[in-house]
Design a protein around this motif. Structure first.
Motif, PDB file in Angstrom:
ATOM      1  N   LEU A 140       0.847  -1.180   0.000  1.00  0.00           N
ATOM      2  CA  LEU A 140       0.000   0.000   0.000  1.00  0.00           C
ATOM      3  C   LEU A 140       0.891   1.241   0.000  1.00  0.00           C
ATOM      4  O   LEU A 140       2.051   1.187   0.413  1.00  0.00           O
ATOM      5  CB  LEU A 140      -0.902  -0.004   1.238  1.00  0.00           C
ATOM      6  CG  LEU A 140      -1.876  -1.191   1.363  1.00  0.00           C
ATOM      7  CD1 LEU A 140      -2.562  -1.165   2.726  1.00  0.00           C
ATOM      8  CD2 LEU A 140      -2.897  -1.178   0.246  1.00  0.00           C
ATOM      9  N   THR A 141       0.367   2.363  -0.456  1.00  0.00           N
ATOM     10  CA  THR A 141       1.159   3.593  -0.540  1.00  0.00           C
ATOM     11  C   THR A 141       1.514   4.083   0.857  1.00  0.00           C
ATOM     12  O   THR A 141       0.636   4.320   1.688  1.00  0.00           O
ATOM     13  CB  THR A 141       0.381   4.675  -1.302  1.00  0.00           C
ATOM     14  OG1 THR A 141       0.064   4.182  -2.609  1.00  0.00           O
ATOM     15  CG2 THR A 141       1.216   5.938  -1.446  1.00  0.00           C
ATOM     16  N   GLN A 142       2.806   4.225   1.113  1.00  0.00           N
ATOM     17  CA  GLN A 142       3.299   4.609   2.425  1.00  0.00           C
ATOM     18  C   GLN A 142       4.207   5.833   2.317  1.00  0.00           C
ATOM     19  O   GLN A 142       4.421   6.380   1.237  1.00  0.00           O
ATOM     20  CB  GLN A 142       4.043   3.427   3.061  1.00  0.00           C
ATOM     21  CG  GLN A 142       3.150   2.194   3.224  1.00  0.00           C
ATOM     22  CD  GLN A 142       3.877   1.027   3.854  1.00  0.00           C
ATOM     23  OE1 GLN A 142       4.517   1.161   4.897  1.00  0.00           O
ATOM     24  NE2 GLN A 142       3.790  -0.131   3.228  1.00  0.00           N
ATOM     25  N   HIS A 147       6.850   6.203  -0.509  1.00  0.00           N
ATOM     26  CA  HIS A 147       6.289   6.510  -1.826  1.00  0.00           C
ATOM     27  C   HIS A 147       6.107   8.019  -1.990  1.00  0.00           C
ATOM     28  O   HIS A 147       6.433   8.591  -3.041  1.00  0.00           O
ATOM     29  CB  HIS A 147       4.928   5.831  -2.007  1.00  0.00           C
ATOM     30  CG  HIS A 147       4.967   4.332  -2.026  1.00  0.00           C
ATOM     31  ND1 HIS A 147       4.858   3.584  -0.881  1.00  0.00           N
ATOM     32  CD2 HIS A 147       5.091   3.445  -3.053  1.00  0.00           C
ATOM     33  CE1 HIS A 147       4.897   2.300  -1.193  1.00  0.00           C
ATOM     34  NE2 HIS A 147       5.043   2.182  -2.496  1.00  0.00           N
ATOM     35  N   HIS A 148       5.580   8.654  -0.950  1.00  0.00           N
ATOM     36  CA  HIS A 148       5.326  10.092  -1.019  1.00  0.00           C
ATOM     37  C   HIS A 148       6.627  10.886  -1.034  1.00  0.00           C
ATOM     38  O   HIS A 148       6.730  11.909  -1.724  1.00  0.00           O
ATOM     39  CB  HIS A 148       4.452  10.523   0.156  1.00  0.00           C
ATOM     40  CG  HIS A 148       3.067   9.953   0.118  1.00  0.00           C
ATOM     41  ND1 HIS A 148       2.113  10.379  -0.781  1.00  0.00           N
ATOM     42  CD2 HIS A 148       2.477   8.976   0.855  1.00  0.00           C
ATOM     43  CE1 HIS A 148       0.989   9.703  -0.596  1.00  0.00           C
ATOM     44  NE2 HIS A 148       1.186   8.848   0.391  1.00  0.00           N
ATOM     45  N   SER A 204      -9.932   1.730   4.906  1.00  0.00           N
ATOM     46  CA  SER A 204      -8.882   1.625   3.900  1.00  0.00           C
ATOM     47  C   SER A 204      -7.567   1.315   4.596  1.00  0.00           C
ATOM     48  O   SER A 204      -7.154   2.039   5.504  1.00  0.00           O
ATOM     49  CB  SER A 204      -8.760   2.942   3.122  1.00  0.00           C
ATOM     50  OG  SER A 204      -7.655   2.911   2.240  1.00  0.00           O
ATOM     51  N   LYS A 225      -5.444   1.799  -5.781  1.00  0.00           N
ATOM     52  CA  LYS A 225      -4.332   2.727  -5.963  1.00  0.00           C
ATOM     53  C   LYS A 225      -4.607   4.037  -5.235  1.00  0.00           C
ATOM     54  O   LYS A 225      -5.752   4.480  -5.139  1.00  0.00           O
ATOM     55  CB  LYS A 225      -4.111   2.995  -7.452  1.00  0.00           C
ATOM     56  CG  LYS A 225      -3.613   1.786  -8.231  1.00  0.00           C
ATOM     57  CD  LYS A 225      -3.391   2.136  -9.697  1.00  0.00           C
ATOM     58  CE  LYS A 225      -2.880   0.937 -10.485  1.00  0.00           C
ATOM     59  NZ  LYS A 225      -2.674   1.264 -11.917  1.00  0.00           N
ATOM     60  N   TYR A 226      -3.535   4.661  -4.767  1.00  0.00           N
ATOM     61  CA  TYR A 226      -3.669   5.880  -3.967  1.00  0.00           C
ATOM     62  C   TYR A 226      -4.485   6.944  -4.690  1.00  0.00           C
ATOM     63  O   TYR A 226      -5.386   7.559  -4.102  1.00  0.00           O
ATOM     64  CB  TYR A 226      -2.277   6.424  -3.633  1.00  0.00           C
ATOM     65  CG  TYR A 226      -2.289   7.620  -2.702  1.00  0.00           C
ATOM     66  CD1 TYR A 226      -2.475   7.446  -1.335  1.00  0.00           C
ATOM     67  CD2 TYR A 226      -2.110   8.912  -3.187  1.00  0.00           C
ATOM     68  CE1 TYR A 226      -2.484   8.532  -0.474  1.00  0.00           C
ATOM     69  CE2 TYR A 226      -2.123  10.002  -2.333  1.00  0.00           C
ATOM     70  CZ  TYR A 226      -2.306   9.801  -0.972  1.00  0.00           C
ATOM     71  OH  TYR A 226      -2.325  10.879  -0.120  1.00  0.00           O
ATOM     72  N   ASP A 227      -4.194   7.154  -5.960  1.00  0.00           N
ATOM     73  CA  ASP A 227      -4.880   8.198  -6.711  1.00  0.00           C
ATOM     74  C   ASP A 227      -6.360   7.894  -6.920  1.00  0.00           C
ATOM     75  O   ASP A 227      -7.130   8.792  -7.288  1.00  0.00           O
ATOM     76  CB  ASP A 227      -4.210   8.406  -8.077  1.00  0.00           C
ATOM     77  CG  ASP A 227      -2.823   9.031  -7.949  1.00  0.00           C
ATOM     78  OD1 ASP A 227      -2.462   9.436  -6.823  1.00  0.00           O
ATOM     79  OD2 ASP A 227      -2.104   9.107  -8.958  1.00  0.00           O
ATOM     80  N   LEU A 246      -8.262   6.474  -4.419  1.00  0.00           N
ATOM     81  CA  LEU A 246      -8.962   6.481  -3.131  1.00  0.00           C
ATOM     82  C   LEU A 246     -10.081   7.525  -3.059  1.00  0.00           C
ATOM     83  O   LEU A 246     -11.166   7.224  -2.534  1.00  0.00           O
ATOM     84  CB  LEU A 246      -7.967   6.702  -1.987  1.00  0.00           C
ATOM     85  CG  LEU A 246      -7.044   5.530  -1.645  1.00  0.00           C
ATOM     86  CD1 LEU A 246      -6.066   5.938  -0.545  1.00  0.00           C
ATOM     87  CD2 LEU A 246      -7.833   4.301  -1.215  1.00  0.00           C
ATOM     88  N   LYS A 295      -4.292   6.678   6.993  1.00  0.00           N
ATOM     89  CA  LYS A 295      -5.701   6.640   6.622  1.00  0.00           C
ATOM     90  C   LYS A 295      -6.509   7.728   7.316  1.00  0.00           C
ATOM     91  O   LYS A 295      -7.459   8.263   6.742  1.00  0.00           O
ATOM     92  CB  LYS A 295      -6.303   5.266   6.924  1.00  0.00           C
ATOM     93  CG  LYS A 295      -6.311   4.868   8.400  1.00  0.00           C
ATOM     94  CD  LYS A 295      -7.039   3.556   8.634  1.00  0.00           C
ATOM     95  CE  LYS A 295      -6.372   2.384   8.002  1.00  0.00           C
ATOM     96  NZ  LYS A 295      -5.010   2.120   8.491  1.00  0.00           N
ATOM     97  N   GLU A 321      -6.083  10.921   5.423  1.00  0.00           N
ATOM     98  CA  GLU A 321      -6.677  10.763   4.087  1.00  0.00           C
ATOM     99  C   GLU A 321      -8.197  10.846   4.152  1.00  0.00           C
ATOM    100  O   GLU A 321      -8.832  11.485   3.298  1.00  0.00           O
ATOM    101  CB  GLU A 321      -6.214   9.439   3.479  1.00  0.00           C
ATOM    102  CG  GLU A 321      -4.729   9.437   3.137  1.00  0.00           C
ATOM    103  CD  GLU A 321      -4.144   8.060   2.911  1.00  0.00           C
ATOM    104  OE1 GLU A 321      -2.948   7.972   2.580  1.00  0.00           O
ATOM    105  OE2 GLU A 321      -4.879   7.052   3.076  1.00  0.00           O
TER     106      GLU A 321
END
Length: 375
Positions: A15-17, A20-21, A202, A262-264, A266, A293, A296
């Motif tokens: 998962l995006t963590q 990644h950012h 999520s 995918k993150y984009d 969500l 989460k 987000e």
């Protein structure tokens, strides 16, 4: 400036963590970056790919191998002889590799990215203690320690004289930008309407994530709100057990699993939900965590129901962005009913959630972090 990021997160399959950012942030800044990461396919393959200003070196191995830093350092050292201004080591396994590089003067400054209390991931005392000692070694060798939660800051300042800073996890506000009224009335491609999902989770489907708790709570909520729906996004070791639990409780019409999103993507799911769920187990791991989460959900304007533990409990109570509860089925049901039935409470929490999320923009947080690093 050149930056080496080391992580044992499988960047392609997780998962995006935070890493990644950070990679995206540095890439957009045009900074030269090399990313050394692990893949747990155990194929023995080494991938070396460059995309614009970012070089990705991925080493395939078993997770057990990561306890010996040479398992990644040796193959890495054969293909990269660069010297870096700064190394961002994410977690203790990465930190032990970074220490070797620091000893060899291949990095000028070592930043330990303290993103979790990693010993708490393990049930066996011998592994718990091994990881705890690895963390302490990383704290000693680091030039700077960056913690994602205030609980971690307090712990690390007790454990080390190395400068410790608090830079929490954040959110990409560009991805979670507020939708216009006409956009918010759209539906997902698979036909789920705006009001079809009342609750959404999520994240990882692990024991500590509390998803089983929420699913069991749905059985009680349905008695009060017969049409209530729960969407579950993510994957994890408890996935199959949770699927079976939904069947055993005859909740197939009320709980739906979507797998990894995918993150984009969500925001497409969040805008069709009403409440974000983060009722994580009140265990040692969660005490020190700062779950992405929560922010987000807030950025999407969702009030949050979360366990009253650590930073996430404090954020909810301080900002009125949802309801922090004890790990109690009765309190969970009460909180969900309160938000779904009280329009004024819901509106206030939703507005506060979106307002609070603006404090956690990834770009601003990383600007602050790299100002601290001062390279």
């Amino acid at each position: 400036m050149s930056v080496l990021i080391i992580t044992t997160i499988d960047l392609s399959n997780s998962l995006t963590q935070r890493p990644h950012h950070m990679i995206r942030y540095l890439k957009n800044k045009g900074i030269k970056v090399t990313v050394l990461s692990a893949s747990f396919e155990n194929s023995g393959e080494i991938r070396d790919i460059t995309e614009e200003n970012v070089r990705y070196i991925t080493i395939s191995l078993r997770f057990l191998d990561t306890f010996d830093p040479r398992s990644m350092y040796i193959p890495y050292s054969r293909i990269d002889n660069e010297q870096y201004d700064v190394c961002m080591a994410v977690g203790p396994w990465a930190g032990m590799i970074a220490i070797i590089l620091k000893r060899q003067r291949k990095i000028n400054k070592l930043v330990y990215e303290d993103v979790d209390y990693f010993p708490a991931f393990f049930d066996y005392d011998i592994i718990y203690e091994r990881v705890r000692q690895m963390e302490k070694t990383c704290l000693t060798w680091a030039d700077i320690v960056v913690c994602v939660s205030e609980e971690l800051v307090e712990l690390r300042r007790y454990q080390t004289n190395t400068p410790v800073y608090f830079i929490p996890n954040g959110v990409d506000l560009g991805v979670f930008k507020e939708k216009k009224a006409e956009e918010s009335e759209s539906t997902l491609d698979d036909g789920i309407g705006v009001d079809a999902v009342d609750l959404i989770y999520s994240g990882a489907l692990e024991d500590w994530a509390g998803v089983e708790f929420v699913i069991r709570g749905m059985r009680e909520l349905i008695k009060i709100l017969p049409d209530i729906k729960l969407a579950v996004l993510g994957k994890g070791s408890k996935g199959n057990m949770l699927f079976q639990l939904v069947k055993d409780l005859s909740l197939e019409n009320s709980v739906r699993f979507y797998g990894t999103v995918k993150y984009d993507e969500l925001p497409r799911y969040f805008k069709n939900a009403r409440i974000g769920i983060a009722v994580l187990k009140p265990v040692e791991l969660i005490r020190y965590a700062f779950p992405l989460k929560v922010i987000e959900y807030m950025a999407a304007g969702l009030p949050v129901i979360a366990t009253d533990i650590g930073d996430m409990g404090r954020i909810l109570k301080k900002n009125g962005a949802g309801i922090a509860i004890n790990y109690s089925q009765a309190e969970f049901v009460e909180a969900a009913c309160a938000l779904l039935n009280d329009k004024e409470l819901y509106k206030k929490c939703s507005e506060n959630a979106r307002k609070t999320s603006k404090k956690y923009d990834w770009n601003c947080l990383f600007d602050e972090e790299f100002d601290i690093i001062d390279i």
